[in-house]
Design an enzyme around this catalytic site. Structure first.
Site, PDB file in Angstrom:
ATOM      1  CE1 TYR A 147      -3.711   2.529   0.764  1.00  0.00           C
ATOM      2  CE2 TYR A 147      -2.139   3.425   2.332  1.00  0.00           C
ATOM      3  CZ  TYR A 147      -3.300   3.544   1.612  1.00  0.00           C
ATOM      4  OH  TYR A 147      -4.060   4.678   1.737  1.00  0.00           O
ATOM      5  CE  LYS A 151      -3.225   5.295  -1.548  1.00  0.00           C
ATOM      6  NZ  LYS A 151      -4.265   5.815  -2.452  1.00  0.00           N
TER       7      LYS A 151
END
Length: 253
Positions: A147, A151
């Protein structure tokens, strides 16, 4: 009348953003994989709302959705890329299929929507793309490794497109909040130590308010929440190893 198209609009940050801009008189396009939730939200919000079920991994479907909303609303002023998924855990304990989906939705999905909306944004007076990045794009976060990587990619894409698309008059920006009280964070079977130590103190409504402020600013990145804004300041003023040590301490078992 201003027009905004929002992915991930059925819940969490996307839904709060849709409600906020709709309350300001905007025409709002709602996109999400959860068609039932979209239909209910559209019925609740009433006029100036359009919706379509969409998997942002499908580039052709993204283009069709962008074209349909722009035709319905008479154009497009803002794309809000809110769709994303998260799975916490040691990287080797998470199903590789979930890693793949995280990268496809969070990164490729964001790019798909940017490209799909570009022809329509070119026709707006003050066009913007607003991407959901994260505080985890400042330094890699243990137990959120993929994750966090996704990002970082969104942050890099935002920076590059903001420079590239100046020739079209389009501003590309992102929001960088720490953990937000949404189902995506609350429903995790494993809660990362960094979440437990930092806490989940921001609401989806606060992120929606930050989105509105970002559109009126010249900043490419908008850190959200005082603690993270201070962390960003520390990152600028101290050696990078200080950020690494802070993350190591926050993530300890």
């Amino acid at each position: 009348m201003s027009r905004i198209l929002i992915t991930g609009a059925a819940s969490g940050i996307g839904q709060a953003t849709a409600r906020r801009f709709h309350s300001r008189g905007w025409s709002v396009g709602l996109l999400d994989v959860n068609d039932q939730a979209l239909t209910a939200l559209r019925a609740e919000m009433g006029e100036r709302v359009w919706s379509r079920a969409l998997d942002v991994r499908d580039a052709q479907a993204c283009q069709a959705a962008a074209d349909a909303f722009a035709a319905e609303a008479g154009g497009l002023d803002v794309l809000f890329n809110g769709a994303g998924i998260l799975r916490m855990g040691f990287v080797e304990d998470v199903d590789p299929e979930l890693h793949r989906r995280t990268l496809e939705i969070n990164v490729q999905g964001t790019l798909n929507m940017c490209l799909a909306c570009l022809p329509h944004l070119k026709g707006a007076d003050r066009p913007h793309v607003l991407n959901m990045s994260s505080a985890s794009a400042l330094y890699g976060v243990p137990h959120l490794a993929v994750y966090s990587a996704s990002k970082f990619a969104v942050r890099g894409l935002t920076e590059a497109l903001d420079l590239e698309w100046r020739r079209h008059g389009i501003r590309v920006q992102d929001l960088m909040p720490p953990f937000v009280d949404t189902p995506m964070v609350r429903d995790q079977a494993f809660q990362a130590p960094v979440v437990k130590r930092m806490g989940v103190k921001l609401s989806a409504e606060e992120i929606a308010a930050a989105a509105e402020r970002a559109l009126g600013s010249d900043r490419v990145h908008t850190p959200v929440g005082l603690p993270f804004r201070l962390t960003v300041l520390m990152e600028k003023l101290t050696p990078r190893r200080a950020t690494r040590e802070l993350m190591r301490w926050l993530s300890r078992p």
